[in-house]
Each structure stands twice: as C-alpha cells, then as structure tokens.
Design a protein around this motif. Sequence first.
Motif, PDB file in Angstrom:
ATOM      1  N   PRO A 269      11.490   8.770  -4.673  1.00 40.33           N
ATOM      2  CA  PRO A 269      11.136   7.423  -4.217  1.00 40.33           C
ATOM      3  C   PRO A 269       9.741   7.048  -4.680  1.00 40.33           C
ATOM      4  O   PRO A 269       8.895   7.912  -4.929  1.00 40.33           O
ATOM      5  CB  PRO A 269      11.192   7.544  -2.689  1.00 40.33           C
ATOM      6  N   THR A 270       9.488   5.768  -4.788  1.00 36.19           N
ATOM      7  CA  THR A 270       8.159   5.287  -5.167  1.00 36.19           C
ATOM      8  C   THR A 270       7.437   4.664  -3.974  1.00 36.19           C
ATOM      9  O   THR A 270       6.515   3.867  -4.143  1.00 36.19           O
ATOM     10  CB  THR A 270       8.258   4.272  -6.317  1.00 36.19           C
ATOM     11  N   ARG A 271       7.895   5.052  -2.767  1.00 38.18           N
ATOM     12  CA  ARG A 271       7.159   4.693  -1.557  1.00 38.18           C
ATOM     13  C   ARG A 271       6.949   5.958  -0.737  1.00 38.18           C
ATOM     14  O   ARG A 271       7.874   6.746  -0.524  1.00 38.18           O
ATOM     15  CB  ARG A 271       7.906   3.623  -0.754  1.00 38.18           C
ATOM     16  N   ARG A 272       5.717   6.153  -0.274  1.00 39.87           N
ATOM     17  CA  ARG A 272       5.369   7.369   0.455  1.00 39.87           C
ATOM     18  C   ARG A 272       6.232   7.563   1.685  1.00 39.87           C
ATOM     19  O   ARG A 272       6.645   8.674   2.008  1.00 39.87           O
ATOM     20  CB  ARG A 272       3.892   7.316   0.869  1.00 39.87           C
ATOM     21  N   SER A 273       6.507   6.482   2.390  1.00 37.26           N
ATOM     22  CA  SER A 273       7.219   6.579   3.658  1.00 37.26           C
ATOM     23  C   SER A 273       8.670   6.993   3.487  1.00 37.26           C
ATOM     24  O   SER A 273       9.345   7.315   4.469  1.00 37.26           O
ATOM     25  CB  SER A 273       7.157   5.242   4.401  1.00 37.26           C
ATOM     26  N   ALA A 274       9.170   7.002   2.236  1.00 44.46           N
ATOM     27  CA  ALA A 274      10.576   7.366   2.014  1.00 44.46           C
ATOM     28  C   ALA A 274      10.783   8.869   1.988  1.00 44.46           C
ATOM     29  O   ALA A 274      11.885   9.352   2.284  1.00 44.46           O
ATOM     30  CB  ALA A 274      11.074   6.752   0.710  1.00 44.46           C
TER      31      ALA A 274
ATOM     32  N   GLN B 268       0.822  -1.209   0.000  1.00 39.16           N
ATOM     33  CA  GLN B 268       0.000   0.000   0.000  1.00 39.16           C
ATOM     34  C   GLN B 268       0.858   1.263   0.000  1.00 39.16           C
ATOM     35  O   GLN B 268       0.374   2.349  -0.323  1.00 39.16           O
ATOM     36  CB  GLN B 268      -0.907   0.008   1.230  1.00 39.16           C
ATOM     37  N   ASP B 269       2.118   1.122   0.347  1.00 39.54           N
ATOM     38  CA  ASP B 269       3.027   2.267   0.476  1.00 39.54           C
ATOM     39  C   ASP B 269       3.568   2.733  -0.871  1.00 39.54           C
ATOM     40  O   ASP B 269       4.054   3.861  -0.991  1.00 39.54           O
ATOM     41  CB  ASP B 269       4.185   1.873   1.408  1.00 39.54           C
ATOM     42  N   PHE B 270       3.493   1.886  -1.905  1.00 38.51           N
ATOM     43  CA  PHE B 270       4.022   2.259  -3.215  1.00 38.51           C
ATOM     44  C   PHE B 270       3.159   3.346  -3.861  1.00 38.51           C
ATOM     45  O   PHE B 270       1.937   3.331  -3.740  1.00 38.51           O
ATOM     46  CB  PHE B 270       4.088   1.045  -4.141  1.00 38.51           C
TER      47      PHE B 270
END
Length: 352
Positions: free
Chosen positions: A292-297, A106-108
């Motif tokens: 980045p392709t993850r929100r958390s990054a 879900q983070d992507f």
Amino acid sequence: MRLSDLCLACALSAAPLAADELTIVSWGGAYEAAQRQAIIAPFAENSGHDIEVDVYDGTWTALAERGPAEGWDVIDMLADQARVACARGLLLEIDSRALFSPEALQDFTPVGPDRCAVPQNAYARVMAFDDRAFPGVKPTRIEDFFDTTRFPGPRAIQRSPDGILEWALLAEGVPPEQVYGLLSTDRGLRLAFRKLDTIRDDIVWWDDPAEPAEMLRDGRAVMAAGFNGRFFDMAQNGRVPIDIVWDGRIIGIEVWAIAAAPDAPDAAREFITHATEAASMARFAARIPYGPTRRSAFDRIGLNPDTGVPMRAYLPNAPQHGGRALVQDSSWYANTEELRQRRFQTWLDAEE
C-alpha cells in the motif's frame, strides 16, 4: 393531480439516477484479478456504476493511440509513464485537496499525489533465483547477480535498460542515494554498461513480465530480474522453489490517473477516492504482494483470503526487509526515456 399521476411522480423521484459507465484500464493477469476482487467489484456494488475493464501494455503511447477511441476513463499507470502522459496533455489534472483531507494526504508514502496522478501501490523489481541451482551457498545481494564465477548460469533480464542500470551501479559499490545522480552523467552510464558487459554472454532476454518466473521454472535461467508479484505467484502456485533477494530492490509506484476529456465522468474521481482508501489498499495487498502507499493500510493487511499466506512478509515496501533499496525516480525515468533507450540499443548492437 390524479392519484395515478401522483404515484408515478413519487416513483420517478425515488428512482436512482442513471449509473455512469466507467472504463478502467489495467494490466491483466493475477494483478487485475486482485484489483477486481479488492477494489473494482466493491466500488461497482456500492456506487451502482457500470464498470468495464480493458487491458493495455502500460505505456503512455497506448493511452494516446487507444484511449480516446476506446473511451478510457481511469488508467492504472507507472508513475514515470503518468508524468510523461501528464506533460503531453493526455491526463486530467487532479486537485488532490478536493479528493483527500489534509490527514489523508499526509498518510501517503513514499510519495503523495501529484498534478495528474494518485499513488495506489508499490511494486519492486527484484532479483530471484532457482533454489535448485544453488544447493550450497545462496545468492544474497545484488553483486551476486553479476558474479558468474560463484553463481554460474544464465541470467534472465528484460530487454530494456530499466532496472539493470541501477543494479550495475549498486554492484559497483555506488550508494543507493547517488545512483540516479550518477546515471544522469555520461560517466555513470559508461560505468553501468561496462558492468553489464561482464555478464553479456550469460544473459537471456525477456519481454513479457511473466517470462522471468517461467524461465526459472523451466530451467532456462538460474537467476532472473523481474517483478516481485510474478515470482511470488510462481512460487505459491507453480510449486517451484523460487527465492527472492530483497537487497537492491527497486521500488516503483503505480498510480491511478484520469484520461483528459472535457466530459470526464465524476465517477472517475469517485473511483480513485475509493481505490486509494486504506481499506481498499489493504484488501488488494492481501491478495497480491504489492504494498500500500498509505501508512495506515499496513496494519490492516492480514492473511490471503484464498491461501492463508500472511502477506505482509512479501510486500516490497514492508519495513522488515533488510538490504539496500531504491525508490524509482519517476522524474528521472520520464526525462531520460529517449536517452536510456538510445544508449541501450547502442550497447545491444555492439553484441551483434
């Protein structure tokens, strides 16, 4: 058992398993250097695997022609090229649910893993200009790329239909969400090429992604279509006043994929899991401005470790950038490759 035999057995059981040899294929240049520092070196150190890095031109045809003979394992690919390679059986299918937790999937953003590829970073095709060429009013929108009256001078464009067709429709007032639908029709293609006709005499072509920034530096062009990381690198290290216009940026996705092979090493999956962790993405984006392709990054990205530049401001998918943006439709690119090239070549031939 003799004491010597016991000691030998203990030593063998304590010895690490033989490390896998892994061949990773990337693009070279500053991009690969950032990958080595942020992703590849930490993986090699933590896993003990022997890593070799090869360079290619990014095409699925290179994977088909060179991959098996050279033993390629993990390949850095554009999303559309990975789709074509996957459809042709050149890539291993990846069970993303076995590699990532539901929370990680879900983070992507803006897209998640697909059948053969895992998103790793976002780049952008952008318009940039030589600040010295326009001492007064500056270009601020994609329409200015096609306005040779207010902003005269040569435009550096890749000898390819990629990107410039989308810009042509944006400059004609087509909303971003309708661009790929319109380009799927003959009417849309004719409209795009007609707009391109308006700057035909001002185009200087490039083939190598390093060229557009060099053309701005050398005065061979006053505006250029190219990739945000190349312009950033030239502006930072070439001491050239290059400005990026974020309006009209076309955000593309780079993915990691595994070459199809009956004996694909487990280390390939391990590497992809490591390379697409938020911490790995953040280390990479801190060295070169590919998002980045993850929100958390995003919140992990700070200053460039070498220059001290705050990197979040230069990421193509940073939320603070205004203007219009398109996320490249990799499915459209994969399905229209021959058509685009044929129509583009016809347009080129009409110039001669």
